[in-house]
Design a protein around this motif. Structure first.
Motif, mmCIF file in Angstrom:
data_model
loop_
_atom_site.group_PDB
_atom_site.id
_atom_site.type_symbol
_atom_site.label_atom_id
_atom_site.label_comp_id
_atom_site.label_asym_id
_atom_site.label_seq_id
_atom_site.Cartn_x
_atom_site.Cartn_y
_atom_site.Cartn_z
ATOM 1 N N ILE A 125 32.131 -10.557 49.029
ATOM 2 C CA ILE A 125 31.984 -9.135 49.330
ATOM 3 C C ILE A 125 30.510 -8.746 49.419
ATOM 4 O O ILE A 125 29.720 -9.066 48.529
ATOM 5 N N LYS A 179 36.789 -14.891 47.919
ATOM 6 C CA LYS A 179 36.379 -13.892 48.885
ATOM 7 C C LYS A 179 34.968 -13.403 48.558
ATOM 8 O O LYS A 179 34.645 -13.153 47.402
ATOM 9 N N PRO A 229 36.602 -6.090 57.351
ATOM 10 C CA PRO A 229 36.984 -4.753 56.871
ATOM 11 C C PRO A 229 35.857 -4.083 56.095
ATOM 12 O O PRO A 229 35.113 -4.739 55.367
ATOM 13 N N ILE A 266 40.246 -2.651 47.511
ATOM 14 C CA ILE A 266 39.620 -3.875 48.012
ATOM 15 C C ILE A 266 40.687 -4.931 48.285
ATOM 16 O O ILE A 266 40.705 -5.571 49.342
ATOM 17 N N SER A 300 42.703 -4.068 51.390
ATOM 18 C CA SER A 300 41.936 -4.236 52.632
ATOM 19 C C SER A 300 41.782 -5.708 52.985
ATOM 20 O O SER A 300 41.788 -6.078 54.157
ATOM 21 N N LEU A 301 41.640 -6.553 51.988
ATOM 22 C CA LEU A 301 41.518 -7.989 52.229
ATOM 23 C C LEU A 301 42.840 -8.600 52.670
ATOM 24 O O LEU A 301 42.863 -9.566 53.433
ATOM 25 N N ASP A 326 33.652 -11.433 53.747
ATOM 26 C CA ASP A 326 35.061 -11.134 53.970
ATOM 27 C C ASP A 326 35.342 -9.638 53.929
ATOM 28 O O ASP A 326 36.365 -9.179 54.449
ATOM 29 N N LEU A 327 34.440 -8.876 53.305
ATOM 30 C CA LEU A 327 34.615 -7.431 53.197
ATOM 31 C C LEU A 327 33.275 -6.810 52.858
ATOM 32 O O LEU A 327 32.444 -7.426 52.183
#
Length: 218
Positions: free
Chosen positions: A5, A3, A74, A112, A115-116, A48-49
């Motif tokens: 960020i 992921k 997100p 985190i 949220s993912l 992804d975030l």
């Protein structure tokens, strides 16, 4: 899959500790110090975030969040602004979460992760007062009309639906939301989510506050 960020923070001491912690958890992190730098990276990288400081040297984190929201990415705010109206407004605008400084690294990492993950997997349609929860589709309806909830508001509503008539302590609710001890969560966080649920669901659902203990939905 790793992921990625986007982390926007202009405080070097905060940034260095969080970057290290996130990378230790296996995340790829792109750090920017201001809004303009973040926009440049967003043109080339699918994130992804986004973990965003609210107040930056050339603007505010909400400018970045607007773009992320359009891309269904997100957003978690990380800020010194500990004001209930500001928190509620950010969550109402679609933020996945809102963390006030100072914070614990483990708390940020758990938020985190949640949220993912997005909404929990459940099955069927749940009825709660005048509220219907289509858990397969992740949708909520008030007397047939769709209502938009944030991921965490949705999870809290599911907990109430699964525990109708049961007094849930604040600690129990926070543990169910975060999957860790409630002491890792700001105390006003739960109050904010309950307030938002009451406003969005109105008289379709009665959430009773049991002072000093928690909440019950009959």
């Amino acid at each position: 899959m790793e992921k990625h960020i986007l982390f926007v923070e202009d405080d070097a001491s905060i940034a260095s500790g969080l970057i290290y912690a996130m990378e230790q958890e296996g995340y790829k992190v792109t750090h920017c110090k201001n809004v303009s730098a973040a926009f440049e990276r967003m043109e080339d990288i699918p994130f992804d975030l986004a973990l965003l400081d609210m107040q930056l040297s050339d603007g505010v984190g909400k400018e970045i969040a607007q773009v992320m929201k359009a891309e269904q990415v997100p957003v978690i705010y990380l800020t010194v602004v500990d004001d209930e109206d500001e928190i509620v407004g950010a969550l109402e605008d679609g933020a996945a979460d809102y963390i006030t400084k100072p914070f614990r690294l483990r708390e940020v990492l758990v938020r985190i992760k949640k949220s993912l993950q997005g909404e929990p997997e459940t099955a069927g349609v749940l009825k709660l007062g005048g509220v219907s929860i289509d858990a397969d589709a992740g949708k909520v309806f008030v007397r047939g009309n769709p209502v938009t909830l944030t991921a965490l508001e949705y999870r809290l509503l599911l907990i109430f639906a699964e525990n109708q008539g049961i007094l849930m302590t604040r600690e129990q609710l926070l543990e169910r939301i975060w999957d860790i001890g409630g002491d890792f969560v700001e105390d006003n966080t739960l109050t904010v989510y309950v307030k938002r649920l009451r406003q969005k669901l109105q008289d379709a659902l009665s959430i009773t506050t049991v002072r000093g203990i928690g909440y019950r939905v009959d």
